[in-house]
Design a protein around this motif. Structure first.
Motif, PDB file in Angstrom:
ATOM      1  N   THR A   1       0.845  -1.192   0.000  1.00  0.00           N
ATOM      2  CA  THR A   1       0.000   0.000   0.000  1.00  0.00           C
ATOM      3  C   THR A   1       0.879   1.241   0.000  1.00  0.00           C
ATOM      4  N   ALA A   2       0.373   2.300  -0.583  1.00  0.00           N
ATOM      5  CA  ALA A   2       1.089   3.573  -0.605  1.00  0.00           C
ATOM      6  C   ALA A   2       0.888   4.305   0.716  1.00  0.00           C
ATOM      7  N   ILE A   3       1.978   4.704   1.321  1.00  0.00           N
ATOM      8  CA  ILE A   3       1.928   5.446   2.584  1.00  0.00           C
ATOM      9  C   ILE A   3       2.506   6.848   2.416  1.00  0.00           C
ATOM     10  N   VAL A   4       3.602   6.974   1.679  1.00  0.00           N
ATOM     11  CA  VAL A   4       4.263   8.264   1.515  1.00  0.00           C
ATOM     12  C   VAL A   4       3.338   9.258   0.819  1.00  0.00           C
ATOM     13  N   THR A   5       2.634   8.807  -0.207  1.00  0.00           N
ATOM     14  CA  THR A   5       1.748   9.710  -0.963  1.00  0.00           C
ATOM     15  C   THR A   5       0.687  10.356  -0.084  1.00  0.00           C
ATOM     16  N   PRO A   6      -0.105   9.591   0.686  1.00  0.00           N
ATOM     17  CA  PRO A   6      -1.078  10.252   1.551  1.00  0.00           C
ATOM     18  C   PRO A   6      -0.432  11.114   2.633  1.00  0.00           C
ATOM     19  N   VAL A   7       0.751  10.735   3.109  1.00  0.00           N
ATOM     20  CA  VAL A   7       1.440  11.563   4.103  1.00  0.00           C
ATOM     21  C   VAL A   7       1.807  12.917   3.500  1.00  0.00           C
ATOM     22  N   LEU A   8       2.321  12.922   2.272  1.00  0.00           N
ATOM     23  CA  LEU A   8       2.645  14.180   1.599  1.00  0.00           C
ATOM     24  C   LEU A   8       1.388  15.036   1.406  1.00  0.00           C
ATOM     25  N   ILE A   9       0.291  14.395   1.073  1.00  0.00           N
ATOM     26  CA  ILE A   9      -0.959  15.134   0.893  1.00  0.00           C
ATOM     27  C   ILE A   9      -1.394  15.766   2.211  1.00  0.00           C
ATOM     28  N   VAL A  10      -1.308  15.012   3.281  1.00  0.00           N
ATOM     29  CA  VAL A  10      -1.693  15.534   4.595  1.00  0.00           C
ATOM     30  C   VAL A  10      -0.821  16.720   4.971  1.00  0.00           C
ATOM     31  N   ILE A  11       0.492  16.619   4.747  1.00  0.00           N
ATOM     32  CA  ILE A  11       1.388  17.732   5.084  1.00  0.00           C
ATOM     33  C   ILE A  11       1.018  18.975   4.290  1.00  0.00           C
ATOM     34  N   ASN A  12       0.779  18.816   2.990  1.00  0.00           N
ATOM     35  CA  ASN A  12       0.393  19.972   2.164  1.00  0.00           C
ATOM     36  C   ASN A  12      -0.915  20.589   2.635  1.00  0.00           C
ATOM     37  N   VAL A  13      -1.881  19.763   2.968  1.00  0.00           N
ATOM     38  CA  VAL A  13      -3.180  20.271   3.418  1.00  0.00           C
ATOM     39  C   VAL A  13      -3.045  20.985   4.758  1.00  0.00           C
ATOM     40  N   LEU A  14      -2.248  20.440   5.654  1.00  0.00           N
ATOM     41  CA  LEU A  14      -2.053  21.081   6.958  1.00  0.00           C
ATOM     42  C   LEU A  14      -1.377  22.443   6.811  1.00  0.00           C
ATOM     43  N   VAL A  15      -0.377  22.515   5.918  1.00  0.00           N
ATOM     44  CA  VAL A  15       0.288  23.799   5.679  1.00  0.00           C
ATOM     45  C   VAL A  15      -0.689  24.801   5.083  1.00  0.00           C
ATOM     46  N   TYR A  16      -1.496  24.334   4.138  1.00  0.00           N
ATOM     47  CA  TYR A  16      -2.506  25.231   3.560  1.00  0.00           C
ATOM     48  C   TYR A  16      -3.491  25.701   4.630  1.00  0.00           C
ATOM     49  N   ALA A  17      -3.940  24.792   5.479  1.00  0.00           N
ATOM     50  CA  ALA A  17      -4.884  25.159   6.522  1.00  0.00           C
ATOM     51  C   ALA A  17      -4.280  26.201   7.457  1.00  0.00           C
ATOM     52  N   LEU A  18      -2.996  26.049   7.792  1.00  0.00           N
ATOM     53  CA  LEU A  18      -2.330  27.025   8.659  1.00  0.00           C
ATOM     54  C   LEU A  18      -2.316  28.405   8.021  1.00  0.00           C
ATOM     55  N   THR A  19      -1.985  28.471   6.732  1.00  0.00           N
ATOM     56  CA  THR A  19      -1.948  29.779   6.061  1.00  0.00           C
ATOM     57  C   THR A  19      -3.345  30.366   5.917  1.00  0.00           C
ATOM     58  N   ALA A  20      -4.349  29.514   5.688  1.00  0.00           N
ATOM     59  CA  ALA A  20      -5.724  30.012   5.569  1.00  0.00           C
ATOM     60  C   ALA A  20      -6.210  30.581   6.896  1.00  0.00           C
ATOM     61  N   VAL A  21      -5.854  29.934   7.997  1.00  0.00           N
ATOM     62  CA  VAL A  21      -6.256  30.423   9.319  1.00  0.00           C
ATOM     63  C   VAL A  21      -5.553  31.742   9.626  1.00  0.00           C
TER      64      VAL A  21
ATOM     65  N   ILE B   1       4.404   2.446  -5.434  1.00  0.00           N
ATOM     66  CA  ILE B   1       4.452   0.987  -5.474  1.00  0.00           C
ATOM     67  C   ILE B   1       5.583   0.528  -6.383  1.00  0.00           C
ATOM     68  N   LEU B   2       5.764   1.202  -7.502  1.00  0.00           N
ATOM     69  CA  LEU B   2       6.802   0.814  -8.456  1.00  0.00           C
ATOM     70  C   LEU B   2       8.202   1.094  -7.921  1.00  0.00           C
ATOM     71  N   LEU B   3       8.388   2.258  -7.295  1.00  0.00           N
ATOM     72  CA  LEU B   3       9.721   2.670  -6.864  1.00  0.00           C
ATOM     73  C   LEU B   3      10.073   2.198  -5.459  1.00  0.00           C
ATOM     74  N   GLY B   4       9.062   1.904  -4.652  1.00  0.00           N
ATOM     75  CA  GLY B   4       9.340   1.708  -3.236  1.00  0.00           C
ATOM     76  C   GLY B   4       9.368   3.069  -2.554  1.00  0.00           C
ATOM     77  N   ARG B   5       9.229   3.070  -1.252  1.00  0.00           N
ATOM     78  CA  ARG B   5       9.053   4.331  -0.535  1.00  0.00           C
ATOM     79  C   ARG B   5      10.280   5.231  -0.591  1.00  0.00           C
ATOM     80  N   ALA B   6      11.469   4.672  -0.359  1.00  0.00           N
ATOM     81  CA  ALA B   6      12.676   5.500  -0.327  1.00  0.00           C
ATOM     82  C   ALA B   6      12.953   6.128  -1.692  1.00  0.00           C
TER      83      ALA B   6
ATOM     84  N   ARG C   1       0.385   7.175  -6.072  1.00  0.00           N
ATOM     85  CA  ARG C   1       0.105   5.816  -5.584  1.00  0.00           C
ATOM     86  C   ARG C   1       0.820   4.765  -6.424  1.00  0.00           C
ATOM     87  N   ASP C   2       0.702   4.838  -7.738  1.00  0.00           N
ATOM     88  CA  ASP C   2       1.319   3.834  -8.599  1.00  0.00           C
ATOM     89  C   ASP C   2       2.841   3.939  -8.593  1.00  0.00           C
ATOM     90  N   LEU C   3       3.358   5.175  -8.611  1.00  0.00           N
ATOM     91  CA  LEU C   3       4.803   5.333  -8.627  1.00  0.00           C
ATOM     92  C   LEU C   3       5.435   4.896  -7.314  1.00  0.00           C
TER      93      LEU C   3
END
Length: 315
Positions: free
Chosen positions: A92-112, A174-179, A170-172
């Motif tokens: 399963t992809a883990i890094v991709t959703p983590v990156l999305i969460v970080i971007n969303v949190l940063v956006y939320a901070l600037t919006a607030v 899985i193909l590349l591995g997390r690192a 997500r696909d990349l």
């Protein structure tokens, strides 16, 4: 002085043939072949072709059991088989959703901070992290090359980028591995930032994960070509996005193209690396790409410093 064989050879046999050992599994069959793994004599029926030479049936079965046991361990740890990039594919992809969460949190901070979801660029955190070449040179704020990749202008900007990151990542991953995926993502981000800093307007702010995302587009195209799939869809997506980058105002074409080129080059190193020392080769190419980008940034820094020195009369 040589000694004669223990008994006379049979008709049609030579002394040299009698001296050959018997197959480990069929002692009555003489053979000059041996297993490359255990070195036991084996007849052709008891040998199997391996990556190097031939192995006996026992060694082949032992190797298969070891591979199966290793595969079970990988599955228990959440990994799958090795990919063309030499990575053990995560299930399963883990890094991709983590990156999305970080971007969303940063956006939320600037919006607030800005008290506006659409005009969040007024936020102090946004102003301190946006890619601003003159400010970087005057204040030595080089972190902006990285932080700008996590900032977005408004809700639509981050929504489009995060959707693209989810589809491509997500696909990349899985193909590349997390690192390896993390490495391609961040070197692409750096490529986009370096292109903007080196060739863009020195007094204009730029932000967004688009450099990294375009890098993933370039990586996806290379992966499709390496796997010998139909590249039409990948090429079409890239062309459409480049056309939009050119035609729509307020979009950093340099950041997109910089990320696209660097991401494609990084992916070439990942999927076309030689089988021997694959990891070292990949790391070496990424290091060379990074060094070239650093050199480009330093050259532009020297150029801008000289210009500002003349303008400000501080030479």
């Amino acid at each position: 002085m040589s000694q004669p064989p223990p008994y006379p050879p049979q008709p049609g046999q030579s002394y040299q043939q009698e001296a050959l050992p018997g197959c480990w599994w069929h002692p009555n069959r003489q053979t000059g072949l041996r297993c490359v793994r255990c070195d036991r004599p084996a007849c052709p029926d008891c040998l199997r072709e391996a990556s190097v030479g031939y192995q006996c049936i026992d060694c082949v079965q032992t190797g298969q059991r070891q591979q199966q046991a290793q595969a079970v361990q990988y599955r228990k740890a959440g990994y799958g088989a090795k990919t063309v990039a030499g990575a053990v594919a995560p299930r399963t992809a883990i890094v991709t959703p983590v990156l999305i969460v970080i971007n969303v949190l940063v956006y939320a901070l600037t919006a607030v901070q800005a008290q506006s979801p659409m005009s969040n660029e007024r936020a102090e955190f946004f102003q301190d992290g946006v890619l601003w070449p003159i400010g970087m040179v005057l204040r030595d704020e080089w972190w902006r090359l990285l932080t700008s990749g996590f900032l977005h202008y408004g809700l639509i900007h981050i929504a489009m980028n995060m959707l693209a990151l989810w589809v491509l990542g997500r696909d990349l991953e899985i193909l590349l591995g997390r690192a390896r995926f993390i490495a391609v993502y961040f070197v692409s981000m750096f490529g986009g930032s370096a292109a903007v800093f080196a060739f863009g307007d020195a007094n204009t702010g730029t932000a967004g994960a688009s450099g990294a995302i375009y890098g993933l587009m370039g990586a996806m195209l290379v992966a499709v070509l390496r796997l010998k799939l139909n590249p039409g869809a990948a090429i079409g997506i890239i062309v459409i996005n480049v056309v939009l980058s050119i035609s729509l105002p307020g979009i950093s074409l340099l950041g997109h193209l910089g990320g696209l080129v660097v991401g494609a080059l990084a992916m070439v190193a990942m999927v076309y690396a030689p089988a021997k020392n694959k990891g070292a080769f990949q790391a070496g190419v990424l290091a060379l790409i990074t060094a070239a980008l650093v050199g480009l940034v330093l050259y532009r820094d020297s150029e801008l410093s000289s210009q500002l020195c003349v303008l400000l009369g501080a030479c």
